[in-house]
Write an enzyme that holds these catalytic residues in place. Sequence first.
Site, PDB file in Angstrom:
ATOM      1  N   HIS A  49      -9.245   4.669   6.701  1.00 44.79           N
ATOM      2  CA  HIS A  49      -8.258   5.456   7.447  1.00 44.79           C
ATOM      3  C   HIS A  49      -7.126   5.861   6.506  1.00 44.79           C
ATOM      4  O   HIS A  49      -7.020   5.342   5.388  1.00 44.79           O
ATOM      5  CB  HIS A  49      -7.677   4.607   8.586  1.00 44.79           C
ATOM      6  N   HIS A 134      -2.653   8.569   1.429  1.00 44.41           N
ATOM      7  CA  HIS A 134      -3.849   8.176   0.679  1.00 44.41           C
ATOM      8  C   HIS A 134      -4.773   7.408   1.604  1.00 44.41           C
ATOM      9  O   HIS A 134      -4.330   6.906   2.647  1.00 44.41           O
ATOM     10  CB  HIS A 134      -3.457   7.292  -0.516  1.00 44.41           C
TER      11      HIS A 134
END
Length: 190
Positions: A49, A134
Amino acid sequence: MGGSVGGDRVRAFLGLPLPEDRRARLAAHVEECSRLAPGYRWVPPPNLHLTLRFLGSLEPEILERLSGRLEEVRQPPFELELDGRGTFGPRTSPRVIWLRVKRGAEGCATLAAAIEAASADVGLEAEPRRFRPHVTLARARAEPGRLPELPEPPALEPWLVDGFVLYQSLLGREVIYRELRRYPLDAGEI
Ligand code: ATP
Ligand code: MG
C-alpha cells in the site's frame, strides 16, 4: 496509574491500496527479493500500500470524528504510476526499500495535506515528517547486512486512484491490515 489503559484503542493509518492485479504482479518479485535479501522483512503482497498518514493508536471516538471529517475531503480522482525502486537510509544497507511514485505524487500530496488538516481538526499531533509518497517493499531487520543486487521490479500499469482507505493495523507475527472504511474521490458536483 495515569490515564486510560487504552485497551480499546485502534492502531490505524490512511493509505491507498494497490489493485489486486498489481499486487499479484509484484508477488513473485517480492518472493525472489526475500530469498536474495533475508536481512529484510519483505511486505507480504496483500499488505502492499501507499501510506498517506500514520495515525497511531486512537480512541474509537477520535477515529469516528476523524472519519466524519475525512468524508468531507473533496478531490478529483488521479492517475498513479509506480516505477523503479528507492531507499531510505544508508546506501549499502538501507532501512527501507520502496517503489517510486512516477506519476500522481502531487495528487497523493494534496490528499495527505487534506488528511493532515482533518487530523489537526480532531486534535491529533501534527506529523513532523515531510510527506514522501512511496510503496514500502521491505524494512531492514536489526542487522540487515549489505543489501545485495536485486532484480528490477516489474513494470506496473498505472491506475486511477478513486478513493482512499482507513486501515486498522493488527500487529502480530504476521501484520494484518483491515479495511475499516473507504472514502471516495469524486470529480465534484455535477
Ligand atoms: P511492523 O511495524 O510490524 O513492521 P507495519 O509497519 O506494516 O508492521 P504498522 O507499524 O502498523 O505496520 O504501520 C502501518 C503503516 O504506517 C505502514 O505503512 C508503516 O510504514 C506506516 N507507519 C508506521 N509507523 C509510522 C510512523 N511513526 N510514521 C509514519 N508512518 C508510519
Ligand atoms: Mg511499523
